[in-house]
Design a protein around this motif. Sequence first.
Motif, PDB file in Angstrom:
ATOM      1  N   HIS A  38       7.928   1.003   7.519  1.00 43.24           N
ATOM      2  CA  HIS A  38       8.040   0.932   8.978  1.00 43.24           C
ATOM      3  C   HIS A  38       6.843   1.562   9.660  1.00 43.24           C
ATOM      4  O   HIS A  38       6.610   1.350  10.841  1.00 43.24           O
ATOM      5  N   SER A  39       6.142   2.349   8.920  1.00 39.58           N
ATOM      6  CA  SER A  39       4.979   3.009   9.508  1.00 39.58           C
ATOM      7  C   SER A  39       3.879   1.993   9.779  1.00 39.58           C
ATOM      8  O   SER A  39       3.625   1.117   8.948  1.00 39.58           O
ATOM      9  N   ILE A  40       3.230   2.127  10.924  1.00 41.12           N
ATOM     10  CA  ILE A  40       2.118   1.230  11.270  1.00 41.12           C
ATOM     11  C   ILE A  40       0.974   1.392  10.270  1.00 41.12           C
ATOM     12  O   ILE A  40       0.243   0.469   9.964  1.00 41.12           O
ATOM     13  N   PHE A  41       0.889   2.587   9.682  1.00 45.42           N
ATOM     14  CA  PHE A  41      -0.207   2.837   8.743  1.00 45.42           C
ATOM     15  C   PHE A  41      -0.013   2.079   7.443  1.00 45.42           C
ATOM     16  O   PHE A  41      -0.956   1.806   6.731  1.00 45.42           O
ATOM     17  N   TYR A  42       1.253   1.748   7.141  1.00 41.70           N
ATOM     18  CA  TYR A  42       1.521   0.982   5.924  1.00 41.70           C
ATOM     19  C   TYR A  42       0.803  -0.361   5.996  1.00 41.70           C
ATOM     20  O   TYR A  42       0.136  -0.784   5.070  1.00 41.70           O
ATOM     21  N   GLN A  43       0.942  -1.025   7.165  1.00 40.92           N
ATOM     22  CA  GLN A  43       0.284  -2.327   7.362  1.00 40.92           C
ATOM     23  C   GLN A  43      -1.235  -2.173   7.342  1.00 40.92           C
ATOM     24  O   GLN A  43      -1.943  -2.999   6.778  1.00 40.92           O
ATOM     25  N   LEU A  44      -1.694  -1.114   7.991  1.00 40.62           N
ATOM     26  CA  LEU A  44      -3.152  -0.942   8.085  1.00 40.62           C
ATOM     27  C   LEU A  44      -3.764  -0.679   6.718  1.00 40.62           C
ATOM     28  O   LEU A  44      -4.783  -1.249   6.364  1.00 40.62           O
ATOM     29  N   ILE A  45      -3.107   0.164   5.970  1.00 41.16           N
ATOM     30  CA  ILE A  45      -3.678   0.558   4.681  1.00 41.16           C
ATOM     31  C   ILE A  45      -3.578  -0.578   3.672  1.00 41.16           C
ATOM     32  O   ILE A  45      -4.351  -0.669   2.736  1.00 41.16           O
ATOM     33  N   GLU A  46      -2.617  -1.466   3.950  1.00 38.14           N
ATOM     34  CA  GLU A  46      -2.439  -2.613   3.055  1.00 38.14           C
ATOM     35  C   GLU A  46      -3.703  -3.453   2.982  1.00 38.14           C
ATOM     36  O   GLU A  46      -4.055  -4.010   1.955  1.00 38.14           O
ATOM     37  N   PHE A  47      -4.391  -3.577   4.114  1.00 38.47           N
ATOM     38  CA  PHE A  47      -5.579  -4.428   4.158  1.00 38.47           C
ATOM     39  C   PHE A  47      -6.864  -3.602   4.092  1.00 38.47           C
ATOM     40  O   PHE A  47      -7.928  -4.075   4.442  1.00 38.47           O
ATOM     41  N   THR A  48      -6.731  -2.374   3.704  1.00 40.72           N
ATOM     42  CA  THR A  48      -7.925  -1.529   3.668  1.00 40.72           C
ATOM     43  C   THR A  48      -8.520  -1.518   2.275  1.00 40.72           C
ATOM     44  O   THR A  48      -7.874  -1.086   1.331  1.00 40.72           O
ATOM     45  N   PRO A  49      -9.723  -2.027   2.147  1.00 43.82           N
ATOM     46  CA  PRO A  49     -10.272  -2.116   0.795  1.00 43.82           C
ATOM     47  C   PRO A  49     -10.920  -0.826   0.306  1.00 43.82           C
ATOM     48  O   PRO A  49     -10.974  -0.565  -0.865  1.00 43.82           O
ATOM     49  N   ASP A  50     -11.423   0.013   1.193  1.00 43.28           N
ATOM     50  CA  ASP A  50     -12.184   1.150   0.670  1.00 43.28           C
ATOM     51  C   ASP A  50     -11.465   2.474   0.898  1.00 43.28           C
ATOM     52  O   ASP A  50     -10.672   2.643   1.824  1.00 43.28           O
ATOM     53  N   ASN A  51     -11.766   3.415   0.013  1.00 41.51           N
ATOM     54  CA  ASN A  51     -11.066   4.689  -0.006  1.00 41.51           C
ATOM     55  C   ASN A  51     -11.352   5.541   1.220  1.00 41.51           C
ATOM     56  O   ASN A  51     -10.484   6.273   1.690  1.00 41.51           O
ATOM     57  N   ASP A  52     -12.585   5.443   1.732  1.00 41.14           N
ATOM     58  CA  ASP A  52     -12.941   6.260   2.891  1.00 41.14           C
ATOM     59  C   ASP A  52     -12.058   5.948   4.082  1.00 41.14           C
ATOM     60  O   ASP A  52     -11.579   6.845   4.790  1.00 41.14           O
ATOM     61  N   ASN A  83      -9.297   8.207   6.172  1.00 37.70           N
ATOM     62  CA  ASN A  83      -9.238   8.321   7.636  1.00 37.70           C
ATOM     63  C   ASN A  83      -7.855   7.990   8.159  1.00 37.70           C
ATOM     64  O   ASN A  83      -7.325   8.663   9.049  1.00 37.70           O
ATOM     65  N   LEU A  84      -7.277   6.917   7.582  1.00 36.43           N
ATOM     66  CA  LEU A  84      -5.938   6.515   8.037  1.00 36.43           C
ATOM     67  C   LEU A  84      -4.912   7.602   7.734  1.00 36.43           C
ATOM     68  O   LEU A  84      -4.022   7.867   8.540  1.00 36.43           O
ATOM     69  N   ILE A  85      -5.050   8.219   6.581  1.00 35.25           N
ATOM     70  CA  ILE A  85      -4.116   9.299   6.212  1.00 35.25           C
ATOM     71  C   ILE A  85      -4.241  10.449   7.208  1.00 35.25           C
ATOM     72  O   ILE A  85      -3.239  10.997   7.684  1.00 35.25           O
ATOM     73  N   ALA A 105      -2.178  13.081  12.262  1.00 37.23           N
ATOM     74  CA  ALA A 105      -2.414  13.476  13.657  1.00 37.23           C
ATOM     75  C   ALA A 105      -1.354  12.933  14.606  1.00 37.23           C
ATOM     76  O   ALA A 105      -0.974  13.614  15.562  1.00 37.23           O
ATOM     77  N   ILE A 106      -0.893  11.702  14.348  1.00 37.81           N
ATOM     78  CA  ILE A 106       0.007  11.101  15.342  1.00 37.81           C
ATOM     79  C   ILE A 106       1.363  10.696  14.776  1.00 37.81           C
ATOM     80  O   ILE A 106       2.219  10.209  15.500  1.00 37.81           O
ATOM     81  N   GLY A 107       1.555  10.889  13.474  1.00 36.94           N
ATOM     82  CA  GLY A 107       2.753  10.338  12.841  1.00 36.94           C
ATOM     83  C   GLY A 107       4.028  11.110  13.108  1.00 36.94           C
ATOM     84  O   GLY A 107       4.020  12.197  13.673  1.00 36.94           O
ATOM     85  N   SER A 147      -4.782  13.073  -2.154  1.00 37.29           N
ATOM     86  CA  SER A 147      -3.510  13.808  -2.245  1.00 37.29           C
ATOM     87  C   SER A 147      -3.547  15.065  -1.365  1.00 37.29           C
ATOM     88  O   SER A 147      -2.551  15.419  -0.724  1.00 37.29           O
ATOM     89  N   LYS A 148      -4.731  15.682  -1.295  1.00 35.60           N
ATOM     90  CA  LYS A 148      -4.852  16.890  -0.478  1.00 35.60           C
ATOM     91  C   LYS A 148      -4.715  16.538   1.010  1.00 35.60           C
ATOM     92  O   LYS A 148      -3.990  17.219   1.763  1.00 35.60           O
ATOM     93  N   LEU A 149      -5.393  15.450   1.373  1.00 36.03           N
ATOM     94  CA  LEU A 149      -5.306  15.011   2.777  1.00 36.03           C
ATOM     95  C   LEU A 149      -3.881  14.631   3.144  1.00 36.03           C
ATOM     96  O   LEU A 149      -3.396  14.933   4.240  1.00 36.03           O
ATOM     97  N   ALA A 150      -3.215  13.929   2.192  1.00 31.96           N
ATOM     98  CA  ALA A 150      -1.831  13.521   2.449  1.00 31.96           C
ATOM     99  C   ALA A 150      -0.942  14.729   2.627  1.00 31.96           C
ATOM    100  O   ALA A 150      -0.092  14.786   3.529  1.00 31.96           O
ATOM    101  N   SER A 151      -1.147  15.742   1.756  1.00 24.59           N
ATOM    102  CA  SER A 151      -0.343  16.953   1.832  1.00 24.59           C
ATOM    103  C   SER A 151      -0.543  17.648   3.183  1.00 24.59           C
ATOM    104  O   SER A 151       0.420  18.066   3.846  1.00 24.59           O
ATOM    105  N   ARG A 152      -1.817  17.705   3.605  1.00 21.01           N
ATOM    106  CA  ARG A 152      -2.117  18.357   4.879  1.00 21.01           C
ATOM    107  C   ARG A 152      -1.489  17.569   6.041  1.00 21.01           C
ATOM    108  O   ARG A 152      -0.953  18.152   6.981  1.00 21.01           O
ATOM    109  N   ALA A 153      -1.558  16.225   5.913  1.00 22.02           N
ATOM    110  CA  ALA A 153      -1.005  15.380   6.972  1.00 22.02           C
ATOM    111  C   ALA A 153       0.499  15.562   7.089  1.00 22.02           C
ATOM    112  O   ALA A 153       1.053  15.658   8.190  1.00 22.02           O
ATOM    113  N   VAL A 154       1.174  15.652   5.920  1.00 24.30           N
ATOM    114  CA  VAL A 154       2.628  15.860   5.926  1.00 24.30           C
ATOM    115  C   VAL A 154       2.959  17.195   6.597  1.00 24.30           C
ATOM    116  O   VAL A 154       3.878  17.281   7.424  1.00 24.30           O
TER     117      VAL A 154
END
Lengths: 128, 631
Positions: free
Chosen positions: B511-525, B529-531, B536-538, B558-565
């Motif tokens: 349901h997250s908008i980021f799920y759709q965005l990351i789906e079409f994101t080819p590069d890790n950088d 950013n999306l994470i 920031a807004i999730g 994983s570190k960025l994800a942890s910080r985002a959570v």
Amino acid sequence: MKHLLLGEDDPMLASLLKYKLEKAGYRVSTAEDGRQVKKSLADNSIDMIITDIMMPYFSGMELVDFVRNILRSDLPILLISSASNEENILKAFSLGADDFISKPVSPSELQVRIARVMGKIRNPDAIN
Amino acid sequence: MDSIPQIHTNLLWDLALLFGVISLAYFTSIFVLRMINRRKVAEMTYFRKEWAEAISHIVFHSNEDPVEEQKAYLRLKVKIRADLARPYFRKLLSEMLLDLHKDLEGHSADTVRQLFRDLQLHHDCYDKLKSMRWPRISQGIHELTQMQVLEAYFPITRFLNDRRSIIRKQSELAIVELQTEGINYFLNTTRSAISQWQQLKMIELLEQKTDYQPPAFKQWLLSSHTDTVLFALRLILHFQQNDGKKSIIELSKHIDFRVRHEALRCIRDFGFEDALPLLEKLFKGCDLDLKLDILDTFGQLGSTEDIEFLENCAAQSKDFLIASKALAAINQIEPDRVLPSVNLESVKLSYANEMPQWADDRQSFEVAEVSFYEEVEFPVKTRKPLKSKEAKPEEPLEPNFELNLLDGDLEDQVEEQLGVVHTVKPLEESSAQEEDYKLFYQRLDLEERRNFIRNFSYLGNPRELELLEYIVEFETDDETQFQAFQLLKSIQADTRAATARVVEEVHESEHSIFYQLIEFTPDNDLKKNLIQEAGAIGDRKEIAFLKPFLTNEDKLISKLASRAVERIEARLLEVSEEDEYAWRLQILAKYSQEAQAISAPEEDFEVSGFDFQFDLNDFALNNEASPKNGV
């Protein structure tokens, strides 16, 4: 009467354009190659340069560079070239040419373009 | 002494003299030739300069010129006409005008052409056409075409089928350019191959004609000359003449594959769906390129009725290209009917903490997604439609006291529909240990059985569900049976809720908008950013979305994800505190005289030194909400 310097290595075309422009009320001097154009620039009465890009000794591009960067002059320059590819046009404008017309040339169109460029020069705000 | 060779010095001198004379003659001839050439060039330059002004005068002459200029113009014309008698002058003047014409356009070019014809210089070009040398003939045709000498059309037509290809091609272009009906004549009479380049040039010439009304090119589809048919098809396509439907469809049977390809292009572009049955029949006998072309046509024009044919093509063809093209055509007709099924990476996931690794492109991600849903083993049974036992009276889905009211099969199906989790095996498959438990339970007296159920409510877990079911079924004491049933219901409800939570958590991430965005994101950088942005807004959805990244192989991710959570959780906490704060204020405003003046919190509102917790507790102790006091 505005004084134009026409640099064109084909005497036939140079003569034809000169005739047309003189009929339109300009005073026109011609030069057969780049060196002559350069020499003619010593004449301070010149109001505008119209030159072919492909010229012996000194190409039109080099001439623009010379006028803008060595002479530090705002003299309007219109380039004529048969090689009207995008790269040439962009290079001409980036060097500081005021306008560009490609061969085959319509003398009437050239006359209009010259008038347009001269008109801009008359308006000091239009420069730069 | 006799062995020393005798040197013939006289002969050497003679040879030296000979080579010296030859060299001298060679250099002298070069010198003379260069002098002649230079003189010619100088003469020509002088001539050009001399005549340039005169020609300019003629070209830009107008009747409104002053009288003096009019007179000069007439004198020039007379002089030119007098000099034209000299072949050298004619040649130079002709060259000058041709050169000048190349550099001019518009009215000036028209005037130069007119002058060329007025001075009868085109007659020299006609003479060139009579030459035996092909370069001269070619030059003559070119000059006549350049100067738009319309009368030259007929003399040039005789070169249309010339055996010399350069003359032939030159004349083809001249015929098309000089007369509007030239293309008709060309298509009617040409017997030679027409190159692609030549076709493009002719189409370009037709395009440049002003007010050109193209003929109906379908009439040349009947030509016996294959190249004419091919060119006619291209012209039909270019000028969008779609009235030759039947002929075009028939041409898809042409023996020349080039014609077939072009006919197929027309069929596709004009949307001739009637051609599909014929193409289906032709399919087997075609080569690979044509088959692909036909499949492409089916993809664009086909309907669901054609899917069977395409499926057969895909299934029967050993060629990968044809099979994949057929599948692509099916998907073109009915999107997503066929999904990728080969060369897929197997992605096994446990729902708790794993999600598919984001693929580097969309296609492979879709594949990963499909694998994910196929392979994740949720503890929820797949819903199936009830079997043909629908004739039976519908039993209540919520089990009541008498669970055994549901007979075996129907019970299973209902449970399947409800998603009831059986973590223990059915009775008949129960282990010996479970059987022991039952035997143990049967030996207990009533009091012990009641204690057992009481203890079970504290210590029991879902693994003992079967035993509970057994107790509910066979217990004779009503009170014990009721307690066991309550316990059974409670455990089942907990299990269902736990399962639902897990499933919801997996799906919530989508349901997250980021799920759709990351789906079409080819590069890790960008993913990183999306994470960060998600942090920031999730909200809660983004926490579910971010959880799979906590165990990502990339430590930074994983570190960025942890910080985002952490950021989201902190924000959610703030929000709930604010809500609580607002609620307290509302309560206080209602019941406290002092608090009536307090409005909604402002940004610069200072809360320090004001113990809301204390106030609320104090307030809550003395003022319970009830209908009497209006809360």
